[in-house]
Design an enzyme around this catalytic site. Structure first.
Site, short mmCIF file in Angstrom:
data_model
loop_
_atom_site.label_atom_id
_atom_site.label_comp_id
_atom_site.label_asym_id
_atom_site.label_seq_id
_atom_site.Cartn_x
_atom_site.Cartn_y
_atom_site.Cartn_z
N HIS A 73 10.24 11.72 -35.38
CA HIS A 73 10.90 13.02 -35.24
C HIS A 73 9.86 14.12 -35.31
O HIS A 73 8.79 13.96 -35.90
CB HIS A 73 11.98 13.22 -36.30
CG HIS A 73 11.46 13.52 -37.69
ND1 HIS A 73 11.19 14.79 -38.13
CD2 HIS A 73 11.13 12.69 -38.71
CE1 HIS A 73 10.75 14.74 -39.36
NE2 HIS A 73 10.70 13.48 -39.74
N CYS A 74 10.17 15.25 -34.65
CA CYS A 74 9.35 16.45 -34.78
C CYS A 74 10.16 17.47 -35.58
O CYS A 74 10.99 17.09 -36.40
CB CYS A 74 8.94 16.97 -33.41
SG CYS A 74 10.32 17.37 -32.32
N MET A 75 9.96 18.74 -35.34
CA MET A 75 10.65 19.76 -36.15
C MET A 75 12.14 19.82 -35.87
O MET A 75 12.92 20.19 -36.74
CB MET A 75 10.02 21.13 -35.90
CG MET A 75 8.60 21.26 -36.38
SD MET A 75 7.90 22.90 -36.07
CE MET A 75 8.95 23.92 -37.12
N THR A 76 12.56 19.45 -34.65
CA THR A 76 13.97 19.60 -34.30
C THR A 76 14.57 18.38 -33.63
O THR A 76 15.79 18.31 -33.48
CB THR A 76 14.16 20.80 -33.34
OG1 THR A 76 13.35 20.59 -32.18
CG2 THR A 76 13.76 22.10 -34.00
N ARG A 77 13.77 17.39 -33.23
CA ARG A 77 14.29 16.31 -32.39
C ARG A 77 14.05 14.93 -33.00
O ARG A 77 12.99 14.65 -33.54
CB ARG A 77 13.61 16.34 -31.01
CG ARG A 77 13.74 17.66 -30.29
CD ARG A 77 13.05 17.61 -28.94
NE ARG A 77 13.06 18.92 -28.28
CZ ARG A 77 12.68 19.13 -27.04
NH1 ARG A 77 12.25 18.13 -26.30
NH2 ARG A 77 12.70 20.34 -26.52
#
Length: 535
Positions: A27-31
């Site tokens: 995951h990244c910051m939003t996904r």
């Protein structure tokens, strides 16, 4: 906001094909980023209908479920726990045999999902219809399989361009570094503020050391991630890239010029690790097992290291210098026009997930100049998005569901995280996405204009945006810099709002009308469907 990440993860897992179809999770910051074995097994529409899911994106290398900041980390942890448990979940969120969650609600569909996608209960009066449905099940399954295969082939062909592949790989290298970049950048901002105010002089050197240590060694982390991304041994990639920042390189001369520690920066580290990976693969394919354990690491470090010292560091240094010169020239000479273009085009890059590929450029500018002048301009795209969402909120006052989405996503938008508003509001509506880009272009032109007039606005770190970027601003005096940046945000808000209010929504979208089937006013709890996004 998602209150139960475990229930959300349990709803997502069967819709992406189950545990056997998931090959990787990150995951990244939003996904939530998933690697899938078979793309055709994913139910896109049902995924979009899961409460809390703001959208889905496929970039070829991964399938991404947009969940928003803060939420995505908890859902990812729950999702990984479900995979480790074989997808069974807990007693509360375990799927029943009829495809429903333990609480009796539909595991993948919202109440507004298409009825045709939910199997109806079979009553005695419907036996004949049920038999007919059973007879045609095989044909329907074959048709869905063919459609899924065609979709997968089209999507793969559309995302298999060399440029997109390179940008995705660069993003995958730098995205894991973002938390450290944010943390160190904020610490650097605090240290700078204390220094300017002459407060706590005994603490500021320690804060400076904390914020600078990561940037001093970022080449090692870039080399590690690059080797992992290209299929090499990560520690060897880090070892080869470490030579870029080693102080002893000052004694090495290349092309008649003494090298400087850090010359070439992250670009040199990236090139060194890629070269090291290819050398490592070449050795492993040709050396017998008895020699591989000794010679492969040695040759990888030796060959790649020498080429890095005598070729790559010098070349990458020239490229990095050119990037800094070009960025300065762009804003000081064509600032308003450059800001308009950059601010207007950044939202589409965010939508495609390609904005992460700009991280090496930002990092290079921070290494060279102490700040990046591009980030404050690009941040204006988020301001246009916020203004557009506010206009939608005002115009569509009878769409209670959409207004709820805007209220929950707007705080993140004000802090520069635009994906919840993109996938939850503007992109599904279509035209508001374009008018949000207009607002971003106006804000970018505002900041660019002041750069032409001599007031440069930069950011000492990447990651934060919107109002969260104020502590990281640099350039001239902080008050003047903050004033210009704040003026750009207000311009983006205002233009995004006005463009969306007057041009971003169909005529009459904000007024209650009659149901076209029953000629009766539509109740507030059944708002009009949102306009489909343009293809």
């Amino acid at each position: 906001m998602i209150k139960d990440p475990h229930a959300t993860a349990a709803a997502l897992l069967p819709l992406v094909g189950g545990p056997a179809n998931v090959t990787s999770v990150a995951h990244c910051m939003t996904r939530l980023r998933l690697g899938l074995a078979d793309r055709s097994r994913v139910d896109d529409e049902a995924l979009r209908a899961v409460p809390g899911v703001l959208g889905v994106v496929e970039d070829g290398a991964s399938y991404q479920v947009v969940l928003g900041p803060g939420v995505v980390g908890r859902v990812t942890a729950a999702f990984e726990a479900l995979l480790a448990a074989g997808g069974t979940g807990t007693a509360d969120d375990r799927a029943d045999g009829d495809g429903r969650n333990g609480d009796g609600e539909d595991g993948g569909k919202s109440a507004g999902a298409d009825d045709a996608s939910v199997a109806p209960a079979v009553t005695p009066a419907a036996d004949t219809a049920a038999d007919t449905a059973v007879d045609t099940t095989a044909d329907t399954a074959d048709a869905l399989a063919r459609r899924g295969a065609e979709l997968k082939a089209r999507q793969k062909a559309r995302n298999a361009t060399p440029l997109k592949t390179v940008l995705r790989r660069v993003a995958d290298i730098f995205v894991p570094l973002i938390p450290a970049l944010i943390g160190c950048g904020i610490v650097a901002g605090i240290a700078g503020l204390l220094t300017n105010l002459r407060w706590l002089p005994g603490l500021t050197p320690a804060l400076t050391a904390l914020s600078s240590a990561f940037m001093a060694l970022i080449a090692v982390f870039v080399g590690h991630n690059t080797a992992r991304e290209f299929g090499g041994t990560p520690v060897l990639g880090g070892a080869v890239a470490a030579v870029v920042v080693y102080p002893g390189v000052a004694k090495v001369t290349a092309f008649g010029t003494a090298l400087a520690p850090g010359q070439g920066g992250v670009l040199g580290a990236l090139a060194a690790a890629v070269l090291g990976t290819y050398v490592e693969k070449w050795c492993r394919a040709r050396l017998p097992g008895t020699l591989d354990v000794l010679l492969t690491p040695t040759l990888t470090v030796l060959v790649s290291g020498l080429l890095t010292l005598y070729v790559l560091m010098y070349a990458a240094g020239e490229v990095a210098t050119a990037i800094g010169t070009a960025a300065d020239w762009l804003l000081t000479t064509t600032g308003a026009l450059a800001g308009l273009i950059l601010g207007g085009l950044f939202l589409p890059l965010v939508m495609l997930g390609l904005h992460q590929a700009l991280i090496p450029i930002h990092t290079t500018l921070i290494e060279q100049q102490g700040h990046t002048v591009l980030l404050p301009v690009l941040a204006m795209a988020g301001a246009g998005q916020v203004g557009a969402a506010a206009a939608v909120y005002v115009r569509l006052r009878h769409d209670t569901s959409l207004r709820t989405t805007i209220r929950s996503a707007l705080p993140a938008g004000l802090l520069g995280v635009g994906e919840p508003l993109i996938y939850g509001v503007s992109l599904p509506l279509g035209r508001p996405f374009l008018t949000a880009c207009v607002g971003g272009a106006a804000g970018g032109a505002f900041v660019g204009l002041f750069a032409m007039l001599g007031t440069e606005v930069g950011a000492t770190a990447i990651g934060p945006s919107g109002w969260a970027l104020f502590p990281l601003l640099a350039g001239g005096g902080w008050a003047v810099t903050a004033g210009v940046y704040g003026g750009g945000l207000l311009t983006g808000y205002a233009v995004g709002f006005l463009a969306t209010y007057f041009f971003g929504l169909p005529d009459g979208a904000g007024r209650p009308v009659c149901d076209p089937e029953k000629h009766e006013p539509r109740p507030a709890d059944r708002p009009w469907p949102r306009p489909a996004s343009p293809r």
